[in-house]
Design an enzyme around this catalytic site. Structure first.
Site, PDB file in Angstrom:
ATOM      1  N   GLU A 293       0.897  -1.163  -0.238  1.00 24.70           N
ATOM      2  CA  GLU A 293      -0.131  -0.019   0.007  1.00 24.70           C
ATOM      3  C   GLU A 293       0.968   1.115   0.041  1.00 24.70           C
ATOM      4  O   GLU A 293       1.828   1.458   0.666  1.00 24.70           O
ATOM      5  CB  GLU A 293      -0.884   0.128   1.326  1.00 24.70           C
ATOM      6  CG  GLU A 293      -2.041   0.966   1.307  1.00 24.70           C
ATOM      7  CD  GLU A 293      -1.736   2.173   1.880  1.00 24.70           C
ATOM      8  OE1 GLU A 293      -1.307   3.254   1.474  1.00 24.70           O
ATOM      9  OE2 GLU A 293      -1.663   2.200   2.999  1.00 24.70           O
ATOM     10  N   CYS A 327      -1.954   8.572   4.384  1.00 27.26           N
ATOM     11  CA  CYS A 327      -1.921   7.956   3.111  1.00 27.26           C
ATOM     12  C   CYS A 327      -3.074   8.518   2.361  1.00 27.26           C
ATOM     13  O   CYS A 327      -3.257   8.620   1.130  1.00 27.26           O
ATOM     14  CB  CYS A 327      -1.685   6.457   2.767  1.00 27.26           C
ATOM     15  SG  CYS A 327      -0.166   6.060   3.345  1.00 27.26           S
TER      16      CYS A 327
END
Length: 543
Positions: A293, A327
């Site tokens: 990720e 993120c």
């Protein structure tokens, strides 16, 4: 040997405590923070169940008070990387053979320890080491981590229960084996729960792990290892090392027993890892599972029918919680001109009220960015904005690193939808807004989809259900986590499995069974009870 079928109770999300004035949890964490600050911790590596100290020390300093010393961690070298792999492989056979319910019990016990006696430790080390306010630490280090452990154990049971059909005279079975080698977990600074889960999820499925946390998250990573040791994790199952990244990668990306990589970090680093694995593919015993990720340039797009105050609140929370170091943080915003005046006024009012300072002061909504390198990168973007006539800073833009790495919440308005800060990931408290003509909503959706390489999170705000439907379809591949009338941050385990595609990762959805399936290798077993004794088939008896 197991003598029954075992059911894990259906997990419930850990309640987020309020830490309101005069609450017992507030009094407890305040006292614990003072205790942590009053002593210097000696943080070892853990290899094969042993504390490893090298005497080569790295300092642990709070980002909001970089002259204060919380402790020191012991820096390892090449020998410790090899030792960690050897310790993991030594533990592999016994750990992989352990009945799944015993593995589950260890992680379920860890969840209970985090809920109770270790809650202040995991929250306190996160607050001081990563400069998170109590609410951000509570939802991350305590609640999300507890949820990862409990829900993953439940998902593990479901995976093992998924069995093939059988026909008369045949019994088909499916085994979900641990990977043959070790898993290399490479984890970021921003979420204590992510760092722990990247190591714990493969381990729960019977794998052994070499864990390299970010050097700016070592304090809370050490705290999690203390919890796992208390929970009874056997020696060598998770080995944590504090070593140089390129050196460690050079060893492990060439190791024949590399079974998998569990990564969260930058897109550039992940692409480098993928290339290294591909370059060395013939050296591995099995094809490594590569799960990552990575970056995001997460969006909020408002339709002309949206409520301005809902949009402005989503921008403030989505862009500035934990200093924009998520993120999933809202970073590029698309506002129709009919809403802009109201949204702008609300943003300016809210931004002016934000208090910033150390996390020990619970009045502070924002704290410091993680380190000097991040501070310099983010302020470099701010200076570029100030010098460019195509963009205007309407709030914030100031910064000071004399005591801590503090950057004001900065709101930018760009005339060009392809402006630098509309496209590039900044990972800090800077949000850029583009105002579009209200009749161009559909064209703006196309712009959102085609701007930048990322596809992690995004949000649409609208009252018009046809507009919501249109945005959902046009932005189908633009975000792995898509939010309707909500900010693009705050995914909850068991509710919104998290991950994105394109330049944002492999979309293997942390907090779901999809992720756990990457850490097993299935074996199909067919057992025939009465095997045939004649090779001839009936069709061969032709007249």
């Amino acid at each position: 040997m197991a003598k029954g079928i075992f059911n894990i109770p259906y997990p419930e999300n850990e309640p987020v405590r309020s830490y309101a004035p005069n609450s017992p949890e507030k009094e407890s964490i305040k006292k614990f923070l003072e205790e942590l600050k009053s002593k210097e911790m000696d943080v070892p590596m853990f290899i094969g169940g042993e504390e490893v100290r090298t005497g080569n020390l790295g300092a642990i300093n709070p980002p909001h008070d970089h002259q204060h010393l919380l402790g020191n961690y012991h820096i390892g070298d090449e020998t410790h990387v090899h030792q960690a792999v050897q310790a993991a492989m030594n533990a592999r056979e016994e750990w992989a053979a352990l009945s799944w319910e015993h593995r589950a019990s260890i992680f379920l016990k860890a969840a209970d320890l985090l809920e109770g006696p270790y809650r202040d430790l995991i929250n306190g080390t996160t607050m001081l080491g990563q400069s998170k306010n109590i609410f951000q630490a509570e939802i991350d280090a305590a609640c999300e981590l507890i949820d990862f452990l409990r829900f993953n154990a439940y998902y593990m049971q479901g995976i093992y229960e998924d069995q093939p059909d059988s026909q008369p005279g045949i019994w088909n079975r499916m085994e979900y084996r641990a990977l043959e080698g070790f898993v290399f977990a490479i984890t970021p600074f921003n979420f204590t729960s992510i760092g722990a889960n990247l190591a714990a999820a493969p381990a729960m499925m019977g794998n052994v792990v070499v864990w390299k946390p970010s050097e700016t998250q070592i304090y809370s990573a050490w705290a999690f290892m203390e919890v796992m040791r208390e929970a009874g994790l056997p020696a060598g199952v998770i080995n944590i090392i504090y070593t140089d990244g390129p050196m460690t990668g050079n060893i492990l990306f060439n190791h024949p027993d590399l079974g998998g990589i569990h990564f969260t970090g930058s897109t550039g680093t992940f692409q480098h890892i993928w290339k290294e694995v591909g370059k060395n593919i013939e050296n591995f015993r099995s094809y490594p599972r590569v799960v990552g990720e990575t970056g995001g340039k997460d969006f909020i797009v408002a339709h002309p029918s949206a409520e301005s105050k809902e949009v402005s609140t989503a921008i403030i929370r989505g862009a500035f919680e934990f200093q924009g170091q998520k993120c999933s943080a809202a970073s590029r915003i698309y506002i129709p001109n009919n809403l802009w005046d109201d949204v702008k006024a609300e943003l300016l009012q809210d931004a002016a009220s934000i208090k910033m300072g150390p996390p020990e002061d619970f009045r502070n909504f924002m704290n410091a960015v993680i380190d000097k390198r991040a501070f310099d990168k983010i302020t470099g973007y701010i200076e570029k904005i100030k010098a460019d006539p195509n963009a205007e800073i309407i709030s914030g833009g100031g910064y000071d690193d004399s005591k801590g790495y503090f950057i004001e919440p900065t709101i930018v308005v760009a005339q060009d939808p392809q402006f630098l800060t509309m496209c590039e990931e900044i990972f800090g408290p800077v949000v850029t807004i583009y105002v579009y003509q209200e009749e161009n909503f559909e064209d703006t959706l196309k712009l959102v989809d085609e701007t930048g390489p990322y596809a992690l999170t995004g949000a649409v705000f609208a009252k018009d259900r046809y507009a919501i439907d249109l945005a959902s379809k046009k932005l189908e591949n633009s975000a792995g986590n898509f939010y309707i009338n909500d900010k693009p941050t705050g995914a909850v385990v068991g509710q919104q499995p998290f991950g994105g595609a394109r330049g944002s990762g492999t979309n293997d959805k942390a907090g779901s069974a999809m992720n756990l399936l990457r850490w097993v290798s299935a074996r199909t077993i067919k057992e025939t009870f009465v095997p045939p004794t004649d090779y001839r088939y009936p069709f061969m008896s032709e007249e």
